[in-house]
Motif scaffolding. Structure first.
Motif, PDB file in Angstrom:
ATOM      1  N   ALA A 153      26.608  37.509  37.249  1.00 37.44           N
ATOM      2  CA  ALA A 153      27.272  38.068  36.087  1.00 37.44           C
ATOM      3  C   ALA A 153      27.359  37.020  34.980  1.00 37.44           C
ATOM      4  O   ALA A 153      27.246  37.357  33.809  1.00 37.44           O
ATOM      5  CB  ALA A 153      28.665  38.574  36.470  1.00 37.44           C
ATOM      6  N   GLU A 163      28.470  45.010  25.160  1.00 32.06           N
ATOM      7  CA  GLU A 163      27.842  44.653  26.438  1.00 32.06           C
ATOM      8  C   GLU A 163      28.251  43.249  26.860  1.00 32.06           C
ATOM      9  O   GLU A 163      28.503  42.997  28.043  1.00 32.06           O
ATOM     10  CB  GLU A 163      26.320  44.765  26.331  1.00 32.06           C
ATOM     11  CG  GLU A 163      25.828  46.195  26.258  1.00 32.06           C
ATOM     12  CD  GLU A 163      24.326  46.296  26.082  1.00 32.06           C
ATOM     13  OE1 GLU A 163      23.656  45.250  25.914  1.00 32.06           O
ATOM     14  OE2 GLU A 163      23.816  47.424  26.120  1.00 32.06           O
ATOM     15  N   ALA A 194      31.789  43.356  28.195  1.00 28.67           N
ATOM     16  CA  ALA A 194      31.807  43.925  29.544  1.00 28.67           C
ATOM     17  C   ALA A 194      31.270  42.912  30.556  1.00 28.67           C
ATOM     18  O   ALA A 194      31.828  42.769  31.653  1.00 28.67           O
ATOM     19  CB  ALA A 194      30.991  45.210  29.597  1.00 28.67           C
ATOM     20  N   ALA A 195      30.224  42.208  30.202  1.00 24.94           N
ATOM     21  CA  ALA A 195      29.641  41.216  31.115  1.00 24.94           C
ATOM     22  C   ALA A 195      30.593  40.045  31.336  1.00 24.94           C
ATOM     23  O   ALA A 195      30.726  39.546  32.457  1.00 24.94           O
ATOM     24  CB  ALA A 195      28.307  40.714  30.564  1.00 24.94           C
ATOM     25  N   GLU A 219      33.835  40.213  31.102  1.00 22.15           N
ATOM     26  CA  GLU A 219      34.913  40.745  31.939  1.00 22.15           C
ATOM     27  C   GLU A 219      34.471  40.806  33.398  1.00 22.15           C
ATOM     28  O   GLU A 219      35.231  40.432  34.300  1.00 22.15           O
ATOM     29  CB  GLU A 219      35.304  42.135  31.446  1.00 22.15           C
ATOM     30  CG  GLU A 219      36.496  42.722  32.161  1.00 22.15           C
ATOM     31  CD  GLU A 219      36.891  44.071  31.584  1.00 22.15           C
ATOM     32  OE1 GLU A 219      37.151  44.978  32.391  1.00 22.15           O
ATOM     33  OE2 GLU A 219      36.929  44.210  30.348  1.00 22.15           O
ATOM     34  N   GLU A 220      33.251  41.243  33.640  1.00 19.40           N
ATOM     35  CA  GLU A 220      32.715  41.306  35.008  1.00 19.40           C
ATOM     36  C   GLU A 220      32.613  39.902  35.605  1.00 19.40           C
ATOM     37  O   GLU A 220      32.963  39.686  36.771  1.00 19.40           O
ATOM     38  CB  GLU A 220      31.346  41.995  35.003  1.00 19.40           C
ATOM     39  CG  GLU A 220      30.669  42.045  36.350  1.00 19.40           C
ATOM     40  CD  GLU A 220      31.372  42.916  37.363  1.00 19.40           C
ATOM     41  OE1 GLU A 220      31.069  42.770  38.562  1.00 19.40           O
ATOM     42  OE2 GLU A 220      32.241  43.732  37.001  1.00 19.40           O
ATOM     43  N   ARG A 226      36.042  38.803  36.530  1.00 15.06           N
ATOM     44  CA  ARG A 226      36.486  39.489  37.739  1.00 15.06           C
ATOM     45  C   ARG A 226      35.846  38.859  38.972  1.00 15.06           C
ATOM     46  O   ARG A 226      36.515  38.596  39.970  1.00 15.06           O
ATOM     47  CB  ARG A 226      36.143  40.981  37.672  1.00 15.06           C
ATOM     48  CG  ARG A 226      36.682  41.793  38.858  1.00 15.06           C
ATOM     49  CD  ARG A 226      36.160  43.221  38.876  1.00 15.06           C
ATOM     50  NE  ARG A 226      34.710  43.320  38.961  1.00 15.06           N
ATOM     51  CZ  ARG A 226      33.984  43.074  40.066  1.00 15.06           C
ATOM     52  NH1 ARG A 226      34.574  42.712  41.166  1.00 15.06           N
ATOM     53  NH2 ARG A 226      32.674  43.200  40.047  1.00 15.06           N
ATOM     54  N   GLU A 227      34.555  38.595  38.889  1.00 14.95           N
ATOM     55  CA  GLU A 227      33.862  37.964  40.009  1.00 14.95           C
ATOM     56  C   GLU A 227      34.418  36.571  40.286  1.00 14.95           C
ATOM     57  O   GLU A 227      34.549  36.175  41.442  1.00 14.95           O
ATOM     58  CB  GLU A 227      32.359  37.897  39.738  1.00 14.95           C
ATOM     59  CG  GLU A 227      31.670  39.240  39.852  1.00 14.95           C
ATOM     60  CD  GLU A 227      30.186  39.162  39.556  1.00 14.95           C
ATOM     61  OE1 GLU A 227      29.659  38.051  39.315  1.00 14.95           O
ATOM     62  OE2 GLU A 227      29.540  40.227  39.564  1.00 14.95           O
ATOM     63  N   GLU A 271      37.683  37.017  42.066  1.00 14.37           N
ATOM     64  CA  GLU A 271      37.427  37.396  43.458  1.00 14.37           C
ATOM     65  C   GLU A 271      36.971  36.187  44.272  1.00 14.37           C
ATOM     66  O   GLU A 271      37.382  36.013  45.418  1.00 14.37           O
ATOM     67  CB  GLU A 271      36.376  38.504  43.525  1.00 14.37           C
ATOM     68  CG  GLU A 271      36.883  39.855  43.059  1.00 14.37           C
ATOM     69  CD  GLU A 271      35.783  40.907  42.993  1.00 14.37           C
ATOM     70  OE1 GLU A 271      34.592  40.586  43.248  1.00 14.37           O
ATOM     71  OE2 GLU A 271      36.116  42.071  42.691  1.00 14.37           O
TER      72      GLU A 271
END
Length: 169
Positions: free
Chosen positions: A1, A72, A75-76, A78-79, A82-83, A86
């Motif tokens: 990501a 985009e 969103a990337a 944010e992803e 998030r990763e 995690e």
């Protein structure tokens, strides 16, 4: 990501450069149109007006492309975030598991040491019991020998003085 986000940053930067170039092109055609209108060249002005409309459309498309690239990218990012969270959680869980495993290992080592100590104590007590049993057997053998020397059979009733006197007659 994270690599995807980096690629989108490059695309967004390219889109922003496209917007800047399209805006510059619109300004160029706008200035040329104003100049031709000032000089009264209606034919040239009409041709330039067509170019200006095309330039404005291209500018609008570039702005839309830049917005899409920005969305985009957001969103990337944010992803990727998030990763990362995690991964951080997984790392924390792994550290907690490692810590628990170390604690269990310490407890097991302590229990092994206690079991070894209990085994040593049991073996010592057994050796002491066997030594006491052997000493008891030796004492019983010595007592039996002493009784035999005295003429008393083990387990026989004691001989009274009257019995001794009767035996002597």
């Amino acid at each position: 990501a994270e690599r995807h986000a980096e690629a989108l940053r490059v695309i967004r930067q390219t889109a922003l450069q496209g917007v800047a170039a399209a805006s510059k092109n619109v300004k160029h055609w706008q200035a040329l149109l104003e100049e031709l209108e000032t000089t009264g060249d209606a034919g040239g002005a009409a041709d330039v007006a067509v170019q200006l409309v095309a330039a404005k459309e291209a500018e609008g498309e570039a702005v839309v492309a830049a917005r899409v690239a920005q969305e985009e990218l957001a969103a990337a990012v944010e992803e990727a975030e998030r990763e990362r969270r995690e991964a951080d959680e997984a790392h924390k869980d792994l550290e907690a598991e490692r810590s628990r495993a170390e604690e269990l290992e310490r407890v097991a080592a302590k229990e092994r040491a206690e079991a070894d100590e209990a085994m040593r104590n049991a073996l010592k007590e057994r050796a002491e019991f066997e030594a006491a049993q052997q000493a008891n057997e030796r004492t019983q053998a010595q007592l039996a020998s002493t009784l035999e020397t005295l003429g008393i059979q083990a387990g026989a009733a004691p001989v009274s003085e009257a019995d001794k006197a009767a035996e002597n007659e």
